[in-house]
Scaffold this motif. Structure first.
Motif, mmCIF file in Angstrom:
data_model
loop_
_atom_site.group_PDB
_atom_site.id
_atom_site.type_symbol
_atom_site.label_atom_id
_atom_site.label_comp_id
_atom_site.label_asym_id
_atom_site.label_seq_id
_atom_site.Cartn_x
_atom_site.Cartn_y
_atom_site.Cartn_z
ATOM 1 N N LEU A 106 13.539 -63.056 39.306
ATOM 2 C CA LEU A 106 14.922 -62.573 39.260
ATOM 3 C C LEU A 106 14.971 -61.273 38.466
ATOM 4 O O LEU A 106 14.549 -61.215 37.306
ATOM 5 N N GLU A 107 15.492 -60.227 39.098
ATOM 6 C CA GLU A 107 15.567 -58.924 38.434
ATOM 7 C C GLU A 107 16.845 -58.858 37.600
ATOM 8 O O GLU A 107 17.851 -58.254 37.985
ATOM 9 N N TYR A 154 21.281 -61.248 51.255
ATOM 10 C CA TYR A 154 21.019 -60.840 49.867
ATOM 11 C C TYR A 154 19.630 -61.243 49.370
ATOM 12 O O TYR A 154 19.159 -60.715 48.364
ATOM 13 N N GLY A 155 19.009 -62.212 50.030
ATOM 14 C CA GLY A 155 17.680 -62.647 49.623
ATOM 15 C C GLY A 155 17.740 -63.694 48.523
ATOM 16 O O GLY A 155 18.674 -63.728 47.724
ATOM 17 N N PRO A 156 16.750 -64.566 48.462
ATOM 18 C CA PRO A 156 16.757 -65.651 47.475
ATOM 19 C C PRO A 156 16.682 -65.164 46.036
ATOM 20 O O PRO A 156 17.114 -65.862 45.121
ATOM 21 N N ARG A 157 16.153 -63.965 45.807
ATOM 22 C CA ARG A 157 16.030 -63.459 44.436
ATOM 23 C C ARG A 157 17.313 -62.829 43.931
ATOM 24 O O ARG A 157 17.376 -62.420 42.771
ATOM 25 N N ASN A 158 18.323 -62.777 44.762
ATOM 26 C CA ASN A 158 19.571 -62.128 44.352
ATOM 27 C C ASN A 158 20.770 -63.046 44.558
ATOM 28 O O ASN A 158 21.889 -62.573 44.741
ATOM 29 N N LEU A 159 20.534 -64.354 44.510
ATOM 30 C CA LEU A 159 21.605 -65.289 44.812
ATOM 31 C C LEU A 159 21.576 -66.451 43.827
ATOM 32 O O LEU A 159 20.511 -67.007 43.529
ATOM 33 N N LEU A 160 22.754 -66.825 43.318
ATOM 34 C CA LEU A 160 22.899 -67.964 42.421
ATOM 35 C C LEU A 160 24.116 -68.785 42.849
ATOM 36 O O LEU A 160 25.136 -68.232 43.282
ATOM 37 N N LEU A 161 24.009 -70.116 42.696
ATOM 38 C CA LEU A 161 25.127 -71.005 42.990
ATOM 39 C C LEU A 161 25.522 -71.726 41.710
ATOM 40 O O LEU A 161 24.716 -72.445 41.117
ATOM 41 N N TRP A 162 26.775 -71.525 41.287
ATOM 42 C CA TRP A 162 27.301 -72.100 40.046
ATOM 43 C C TRP A 162 28.174 -73.305 40.393
ATOM 44 O O TRP A 162 29.062 -73.209 41.246
ATOM 45 N N LEU A 163 27.903 -74.425 39.733
ATOM 46 C CA LEU A 163 28.632 -75.660 39.998
ATOM 47 C C LEU A 163 29.386 -76.105 38.750
ATOM 48 O O LEU A 163 28.892 -75.939 37.625
ATOM 49 N N LEU A 206 23.113 -61.823 41.797
ATOM 50 C CA LEU A 206 22.510 -61.915 40.481
ATOM 51 C C LEU A 206 23.331 -61.146 39.439
ATOM 52 O O LEU A 206 23.399 -61.541 38.275
ATOM 53 N N SER A 207 23.969 -60.079 39.884
ATOM 54 C CA SER A 207 24.806 -59.295 38.972
ATOM 55 C C SER A 207 26.025 -60.066 38.495
ATOM 56 O O SER A 207 26.626 -59.747 37.474
ATOM 57 N N GLY A 208 26.407 -61.090 39.244
ATOM 58 C CA GLY A 208 27.605 -61.853 38.924
ATOM 59 C C GLY A 208 28.728 -61.654 39.916
ATOM 60 O O GLY A 208 29.749 -62.347 39.858
ATOM 61 N N ARG A 209 28.575 -60.690 40.866
ATOM 62 C CA ARG A 209 29.630 -60.450 41.845
ATOM 63 C C ARG A 209 29.796 -61.668 42.748
ATOM 64 O O ARG A 209 28.836 -62.204 43.282
ATOM 65 N N ILE A 210 31.032 -62.128 42.872
ATOM 66 C CA ILE A 210 31.332 -63.336 43.630
ATOM 67 C C ILE A 210 31.272 -63.057 45.126
ATOM 68 O O ILE A 210 31.893 -62.115 45.627
ATOM 69 N N SER A 214 26.850 -58.928 32.811
ATOM 70 C CA SER A 214 25.982 -59.284 33.929
ATOM 71 C C SER A 214 25.413 -60.673 33.641
ATOM 72 O O SER A 214 25.488 -61.166 32.509
ATOM 73 N N THR A 215 24.872 -61.302 34.643
ATOM 74 C CA THR A 215 24.390 -62.678 34.484
ATOM 75 C C THR A 215 23.364 -62.778 33.356
ATOM 76 O O THR A 215 22.417 -61.976 33.279
ATOM 77 N N ALA A 216 23.564 -63.763 32.513
ATOM 78 C CA ALA A 216 22.640 -64.053 31.411
ATOM 79 C C ALA A 216 22.186 -65.500 31.546
ATOM 80 O O ALA A 216 23.011 -66.410 31.537
ATOM 81 N N LEU A 217 20.882 -65.706 31.672
ATOM 82 C CA LEU A 217 20.335 -67.050 31.798
ATOM 83 C C LEU A 217 19.795 -67.517 30.450
ATOM 84 O O LEU A 217 19.221 -66.740 29.684
ATOM 85 N N TYR A 218 19.956 -68.806 30.189
ATOM 86 C CA TYR A 218 19.447 -69.452 28.985
ATOM 87 C C TYR A 218 19.867 -68.696 27.711
ATOM 88 O O TYR A 218 19.018 -68.269 26.913
ATOM 89 N N VAL A 219 21.154 -68.576 27.553
ATOM 90 C CA VAL A 219 21.680 -67.895 26.367
ATOM 91 C C VAL A 219 21.427 -68.778 25.149
ATOM 92 O O VAL A 219 21.751 -69.971 25.148
#
Length: 786
Positions: free
Chosen positions: A702-703, A671-680, A637-641, A729-734
């Motif tokens: 999502l924290e 990492y758990g589902p609340r701390n994971l993102l997949l970017w396409l 979630l922080s953005g770390r790859i 850090s990750t920003a959603l819906y900018v």
């Protein structure tokens, strides 16, 4: 409109002013003016008064003598007035009676079968109010009035059909001629492209008609948006007498193409697919309602702005809904130019109709002929549809208080309208109702055939994931509400009204418990917003996410499903609704998301949290196979790859392809589902053409950390600014906000560290760089609650 212009009434959209204006519909109104008649006009054989739009019950007088009467706002009315005119100054008066003079007696007589009564008048149904708009029952002159004077003959309806072969096309013209005196008549017919004649013919007039066939070699064909160009040809028809004098002339713009609804048996049932020039295509778009409750305010520029926004969002079809209007010519002209196909309802919606009454049926027949003849030459016109939702809710074995009999329904929608279309527009398909099943009609949302209105999300309370269980062939209605943005809400409220439970905000919500429904779903997906303005914005994210779930699923389902038209594109007034463009044409979050999920080349992910997998799909509406590069990045979630990959792929034309399946079970466990993102990301010719984000938990869980977004602004020329955004850090819906009307290349997008996003901003007014920087506001999801 006229009372507003005269300053006699307040703005009906402000607060609850609508309630104080209901008296207008109960009054009688008379319009008068003087006009001059030159002597030569009275020397011709015939002089007709043409009224192109009278709303609705009207008596027309010339110099105090009655010329005629009207009782259908959708018809063109002609009255012979030569004997009523005099040389010099004349006076016309049009007296409009209240439609309730007809509705109230009809309701009393037909209380058991039709307690509403409004269906007895041929008037815009949503004029009386709908679940997204006000009740402002209008009357008046809503389209032009003109005098048509002629001797010997004039042109009537011009009927055009087309035939196509590989390297040529034929345009077959049949021009009706109305004669007032006998004589040798002929027509000169020319087809031009960009001012150059490409075909021409001369045809004699015989028995009131002139027929000609024009052959075009190597025609330039018309295509829907993103499938090709929209070349338009100009057809000119002149009526000549024996002395080669031009008696009358008519013109039409044409697009050379075939456009059909294809229904064939297949392994899922029966297809429902539009096909242009022999190529099947996935219909992407929305439902159109009148652009203003005070509908005579809508200008050609208003149509252009709303329709351009549709094309910019990668739409290729709009459904003109049956509770509104047969729109102005400017609407269809613009759709021709932009490649927006039109599903055209006849104006019947959500009601029963007295189809047993011969006078009513004759009135409807004239209405249908007028509008078919006016619109049939447009290349954008894809389908005629009988009505909206009658088969769903308003037809049964016998008449009741809410249903008409199948016998009377069939007389109107299975017999009258298709027979008229067979004569007037035989090359276009007809569909009796929306929704309609090609099988058993009571099963109106049959997933194996026909079109469907799918409202289990919103009205039925189902979760968004329900959409992924749908296997329907064509989804012509589905939707989710949101509020307009703060700038729009301020136009109809005082500061004290800006609370969702305030009376004025509830007055501008016409879907019953709509505000409650929005908030219930909002708490399913997002954290409770901290402020009123934040609630408005989050409602738009909620709406956009719902439509994204639905559309991406149906696009992955092609060719089983071949169309999605969400409800609805636009608004008739400012308030809560299902629209993606608010009353002022401002883009809600949904419209920006639609530009991405309607992209001609789409990448999407289908997560399975139980298995810990994500299917990656590429969906193509392109007419040719294409090469592309797929990139995916798995991050905290922080953005770390955590993992990433890129591969060159081949995307087949006009289909969905599952490219690969990512196994994320390991990272999900760690990492758990609340701390994971997949970017396409899908790139073509080195440029990204589609981006997407897969999350494994709902956004409310999502924290998110403060993203520390920075925005670098540079001029890009021609009044455009280039805004490059970065996040720590990750920003959603900018979200970018600017005053005034500004076109943004994207908004409500996602940012991750190390992957800047550049947005182009084009203000509709002159804005210096320093003022642009000062006025630019940037926020993201965390700002709505933190």
């Amino acid at each position: 409109m006229d009372l507003l212009r005269a300053g006699r009434i307040p703005d009906p959209f402000y607060r609850d002013n609508e309630l104080s204006l209901q008296w207008i519909a109960r009054r009688e109104w008379t319009y008068t003016r003087d006009f001059e008649v030159p002597p030569e006009m009275l020397s011709v054989d015939r002089v007709l008064l043409r009224c192109l739009g009278l709303d609705t019950l009207a008596d027309v007088f010339i110099n105090g003598r009655k010329a005629g009467a009207a009782d259908n706002m959708y018809r063109t009315w002609e009255f012979d007035v030569k004997q009523l005119l005099r040389r010099g100054r004349n006076r016309i008066a049009v007296r409009f009676r209240s439609v309730y003079e007809r509705i109230d007696p009809f309701r009393r007589v037909n209380r058991a079968a039709m307690p509403d009564g409004r269906q007895c008048v041929r008037k815009m149904p949503c004029n009386f109010g709908w679940d997204w708009g006000p009740a402002l029952v209008t009357c008046g002159i809503w389209r032009g009035i003109e005098l048509a004077a002629f001797s010997q003959a004039r042109l009537g309806a011009v009927k055009i059909s087309q035939e196509h072969r590989k390297d040529r096309a034929a345009v077959i013209v049949q021009a009706a001629v109305e004669t007032a005196a006998p004589g040798g008549l002929r027509t000169a017919i020319r087809l031009l492209h960009k001012g150059r004649i490409v075909a021409e013919a001369v045809a004699p007039v015989s028995r009131g008609k002139a027929n000609a066939r024009l052959t075009i070699k190597n025609p330039r064909r018309w295509w829907p948006n993103n499938m090709g160009g929209q070349p338009l040809y100009e057809l000119k028809v002149e009526l000549l007498n024996a002395a080669d004098e031009v008696l009358d002339a008519a013109g039409r713009r044409l697009g050379l193409r075939t456009l059909r609804l294809v229904q064939k048996k297949d392994r899922w049932g029966k297809s429902f697919c539009f096909e242009v020039n022999g190529v099947p295509f996935f219909a992407k778009g929305a439902n159109w309602i009148p652009a203003d409750a005070v509908y005579t305010r809508t200008t050609a520029a208003d149509y252009r702005r709303l329709l351009q926004a549709s094309a910019d969002a990668n739409m290729n079809m709009l459904r003109v809904w049956g509770g509104g209007l047969y729109e102005d010519d400017a609407f269809y002209d613009c759709c021709d130019e932009l490649g927006l196909c039109v599903w055209q309802d006849f104006m019947f919606a959500c009601s029963t109709y007295p189809a047993y009454d011969a006078e009513f049926m004759a009135n409807v027949a004239a209405e249908a002929r007028d509008n078919i003849r006016r619109l049939r030459h447009h290349p954008c016109l894809a389908l005629w549809c009988g009505n909206n939702e009658l088969e769903q809710d308003h037809v049964g074995p016998e008449w009741t208080g809410t249903k008409m009999s199948w016998k009377d329904y069939g007389a109107l929608f299975d017999e009258l309208l298709p027979k008229i279309l067979a004569r007037e527009d035989p090359q276009r398909d007809y569909w009796p109702s929306s929704p309609h099943s090609a099988g058993r009609r009571e099963d109106y949302n049959n997933p194996a055939c026909g079109d469907a209105h799918l409202w289990s999300v919103w009205h039925g309370g189902k979760p968004y994931e329900w959409y992924r269980s749908c296997e329907h062939r064509f989804s012509s209605e589905f939707g989710f509400q949101s509020f307009p943005g703060p700038r729009t809400v301020k136009t109809f409220t005082l500061p004290g009204d800006r609370n969702l439970a305030a009376r004025v905000m509830e007055h501008h919500q016409r879907s019953g418990a709509g505000n409650t429904v929005i908030m219930r779903y909002m708490l399913d997906w997002f954290r409770l917003p901290a402020r009123f303005d934040d609630t408005l914005w989050v409602s738009q994210l909620l709406q956009g996410m719902a439509m994204k779930y639905a559309v991406e699923h149906w696009r992955r389902s092609m060719p089983r499903g071949m169309g999605t038209l969400y409800w609805q594109l636009n608004d008739t007034w400012p308030g809560a609704s299902w629209s993606s463009l608010d009353y002022f044409g401002r883009w809600k979050a949904l419209h920006y998301l639609a530009r991405n999920f309607f992209a001609p080349l789409l990448v999407s992910g289908l997560e399975d949290t139980k298995k810990g997998t994500v299917e990656i799909h590429a969906t193509s509406d392109l007419r040719e196979n294409t090469g592309a590069k797929l990139k995916w990045t798995l991050t905290e979630l922080s953005g770390r790859i955590l993992a990433q990959d890129a591969k060159n792929i081949r995307v087949p034309a006009l289909k969905n392809t599952r490219l690969l399946t990512i196994d994320a079970a390991g990272p999900l466990k760690v990492y758990g589902p609340r701390n994971l993102l997949l970017w396409l990301e899908l790139c073509r010719d080195g440029e990204p053409v589609s981006k997407n984000l897969v999350h494994f938990a709902r956004p409310k869980h999502l924290e998110l950390a403060a993203p520390e977004i920075t925005a670098a602004v540079k001029p890009a020329g021609a009044g455009v600014f280039r805004v490059t955004l970065k996040a720590a850090s990750t920003a959603l819906y900018v979200r970018l906000e600017l005053p005034g009307r500004v076109r943004l290349s994207d908004n409500f997008f996602h940012l991750r560290p190390g992957a800047p996003v550049t947005i182009l901003a084009r203000p509709a007014y002159n804005l210096p760089l320093h003022k642009f920087k000062k006025s630019l506001k940037v926020a993201s999801l965390i700002d709505t609650y933190a």
